[in-house]
Design an enzyme around this catalytic site. Structure first.
Site, PDB file in Angstrom:
ATOM      1  N   HIS A  63      -9.661   1.639   4.512  1.00  0.00           N
ATOM      2  CA  HIS A  63      -9.100   1.176   5.391  1.00  0.00           C
ATOM      3  C   HIS A  63      -8.482   2.491   6.892  1.00  0.00           C
ATOM      4  O   HIS A  63      -9.690   2.860   6.647  1.00  0.00           O
ATOM      5  CB  HIS A  63      -7.344   1.974   4.600  1.00  0.00           C
ATOM      6  CG  HIS A  63      -5.905   1.936   4.988  1.00  0.00           C
ATOM      7  ND1 HIS A  63      -5.185   2.971   5.747  1.00  0.00           N
ATOM      8  CD2 HIS A  63      -4.672   1.059   5.056  1.00  0.00           C
ATOM      9  CE1 HIS A  63      -4.505   2.521   6.371  1.00  0.00           C
ATOM     10  NE2 HIS A  63      -4.368   1.576   5.995  1.00  0.00           N
ATOM     11  N   LYS A  76       0.029   4.303  -0.242  1.00  0.00           N
ATOM     12  CA  LYS A  76      -0.615   5.302   0.216  1.00  0.00           C
ATOM     13  C   LYS A  76      -0.401   6.553  -0.577  1.00  0.00           C
ATOM     14  O   LYS A  76       0.016   6.681  -1.921  1.00  0.00           O
ATOM     15  CB  LYS A  76       0.382   5.834   1.815  1.00  0.00           C
ATOM     16  CG  LYS A  76      -0.157   3.648   2.049  1.00  0.00           C
ATOM     17  CD  LYS A  76      -0.228   4.628   3.773  1.00  0.00           C
ATOM     18  CE  LYS A  76      -0.305   3.827   4.489  1.00  0.00           C
ATOM     19  NZ  LYS A  76      -0.321   3.818   6.458  1.00  0.00           N
ATOM     20  N   SER A  79       3.215  -2.012  10.662  1.00  0.00           N
ATOM     21  CA  SER A  79       4.523  -2.496  10.291  1.00  0.00           C
ATOM     22  C   SER A  79       4.793  -3.604  10.641  1.00  0.00           C
ATOM     23  O   SER A  79       6.415  -3.916  11.271  1.00  0.00           O
ATOM     24  CB  SER A  79       4.790  -2.209  12.752  1.00  0.00           C
ATOM     25  OG  SER A  79       4.521  -0.424  12.086  1.00  0.00           O
ATOM     26  N   GLU A 123      -7.135   4.682   8.100  1.00  0.00           N
ATOM     27  CA  GLU A 123      -6.779   6.129   7.604  1.00  0.00           C
ATOM     28  C   GLU A 123      -8.496   6.768   7.192  1.00  0.00           C
ATOM     29  O   GLU A 123      -8.328   7.907   7.263  1.00  0.00           O
ATOM     30  CB  GLU A 123      -5.501   6.511   6.885  1.00  0.00           C
ATOM     31  CG  GLU A 123      -4.636   6.440   7.348  1.00  0.00           C
ATOM     32  CD  GLU A 123      -2.741   5.714   6.194  1.00  0.00           C
ATOM     33  OE1 GLU A 123      -2.804   5.451   6.002  1.00  0.00           O
ATOM     34  OE2 GLU A 123      -2.072   4.757   7.402  1.00  0.00           O
ATOM     35  N   GLU A 168      -5.716  -5.323  10.410  1.00  0.00           N
ATOM     36  CA  GLU A 168      -4.278  -3.999  10.804  1.00  0.00           C
ATOM     37  C   GLU A 168      -5.182  -3.266  11.994  1.00  0.00           C
ATOM     38  O   GLU A 168      -5.465  -2.784  12.009  1.00  0.00           O
ATOM     39  CB  GLU A 168      -5.069  -3.061   9.489  1.00  0.00           C
ATOM     40  CG  GLU A 168      -4.232  -3.210   7.760  1.00  0.00           C
ATOM     41  CD  GLU A 168      -3.667  -2.867   7.372  1.00  0.00           C
ATOM     42  OE1 GLU A 168      -2.544  -2.441   6.721  1.00  0.00           O
ATOM     43  OE2 GLU A 168      -4.665  -1.688   6.763  1.00  0.00           O
ATOM     44  N   ASN A 212       1.190  -1.490  -0.017  1.00  0.00           N
ATOM     45  CA  ASN A 212       0.470  -0.576  -0.159  1.00  0.00           C
ATOM     46  C   ASN A 212       1.146   1.705   0.400  1.00  0.00           C
ATOM     47  O   ASN A 212       1.757   1.900   0.956  1.00  0.00           O
ATOM     48  CB  ASN A 212      -0.791  -0.451   1.088  1.00  0.00           C
ATOM     49  CG  ASN A 212      -1.900   0.972   1.157  1.00  0.00           C
ATOM     50  OD1 ASN A 212      -2.165   2.529   0.564  1.00  0.00           O
ATOM     51  ND2 ASN A 212      -1.718   1.233   2.609  1.00  0.00           N
ATOM     52  N   GLY A 236       1.831   1.840  11.200  1.00  0.00           N
ATOM     53  CA  GLY A 236       3.330   3.243  10.831  1.00  0.00           C
ATOM     54  C   GLY A 236       4.064   3.449  11.924  1.00  0.00           C
ATOM     55  O   GLY A 236       4.110   4.717  12.136  1.00  0.00           O
TER      56      GLY A 236
HETATM   57  P1  PGA Z   1       2.718   0.407   7.685  1.00  0.00           P
HETATM   58  O1  PGA Z   1       1.209   0.492   6.811  1.00  0.00           O
HETATM   59  O2  PGA Z   1       3.294  -0.814   6.758  1.00  0.00           O
HETATM   60  O3  PGA Z   1       3.763   1.370   7.083  1.00  0.00           O
HETATM   61  O4  PGA Z   1       2.472   0.223   9.284  1.00  0.00           O
HETATM   62  C1  PGA Z   1       0.761  -0.623   6.795  1.00  0.00           C
HETATM   63  C2  PGA Z   1      -0.891  -0.182   5.975  1.00  0.00           C
HETATM   64  O5  PGA Z   1      -1.734   1.600   6.630  1.00  0.00           O
HETATM   65  O6  PGA Z   1      -1.656  -0.513   5.594  1.00  0.00           O
END
Ligand code: PGA
Length: 257
Positions: free
Chosen positions: A96, A11, A213, A98, A168, A9, A174
């Protein structure tokens, strides 16, 4: 056996020049990847065509990061699932955290996106996960079960024959804080049990991938867990070497199951 899926992803990252380099490096690092793993990248939508052209003869697939919950409409700024298909996407990330938390996407909107995406021939990757506060108050599975249930009520269990669930935990995205393999396995097992109550066959085949992460250092231990069928990778998917190592980790851990 479930075929492992590792999805990157990206982003809101990248430029034409950076993406050109990233895709070139991914192709050379993943040239040896055999067909028992699916590898997917989800670029920002404006770069999907560039990536799709560059990956024309590659085993690396392409997905969207989001799509509209309406198939066709006057809907300024939105991108329909059919448009993603038109540009070579096979998958789309739906729900997601976010988007849930920063853009206020509700369970109902996410369920509608899931339905419309599948209707256009995309495989939804449905993201679920609890916040830190919800985890600390012991509500992790309650939250995840509610997020899943809204979609199940909208589309029914059979729709999950052509979809992926991504667990997740929001506190792990993140932040560098990964769920331990045992914590993640525990949630993945509960998710699979929820689906088993509706269809043993679909539950057994459903891919449940982990995100939050994931790095080339911790991927193998996560992917070795019985109910973890790959990963949704954010930060580490922007580095070709790291992402490739994670894909290779998924392949070998599936082979050893
Ligand atoms: P990350 O993000 O691996 O940077 O923690 C995962 C995601 O948001 O899909």
């Amino acid at each position: 056996m479930r075929t492992s899926l590792v999805a990157g992803n990206w982003k809101m990252n990248g430029s034409r020049a950076q993406i050109q380099l990233l895709v070139q490096d991914l192709q050379s690092n993943l040239a040896q990847l055999s067909s028992d793993i699916e590898c997917l990248v989800c670029p920002p939508s404006i770069y999907i065509d560039q990536v799709s052209q560059a990956l024309k003869s590659s085993i690396i697939q392409i997905g969207g990061q989001n799509c509209s919950e309406i198939a066709i409409a006057a809907f300024t700024g939105e991108i329909s699932p059919a448009m993603l298909r038109d540009f070579g996407c096979n998958y789309v990330i739906i729900g997601h955290s976010e988007r849930r938390l920063l853009l206020g996407e509700t369970d109902d909107v996410i369920a509608a996106k899931f339905r419309v995406a599948q209707g256009a021939g995309l495989k939804p990757i449905l993201c679920v996960g609890e916040t830190k506060e919800q985890m600390q108050s012991g509500q992790s599975f309650l939250v995840v079960a509610r997020q899943l249930q809204t979609v199940l009520t909208e589309v029914g269990i059979n729709a999950f024959a052509n979809a992926v669930v991504a667990y997740e935990p929001v506190w792990a995205i993140g932040t560098g804080l990964t769920a331990t393999p045992e914590q993640a396995q525990n949630m993945h097992q509960q998710i699979r049990e929820k689906f088993s109550n509706l269809s043993l066959d679909i539950a057994a085949k459903l891919r449940i991938i982990y995100g939050g992460s994931v790095t080339s250092g911790n991927a193998r231990a996560l992917f070795e867990q019985q109910d973890i069928d790959g990963g949704l990778i954010g930060g580490a998917s922007l580095k070709a070497r790291d992402f490739s190592d994670i894909c290779h980790a998924a392949k070998s851990s599936m082979a050893s199951l």
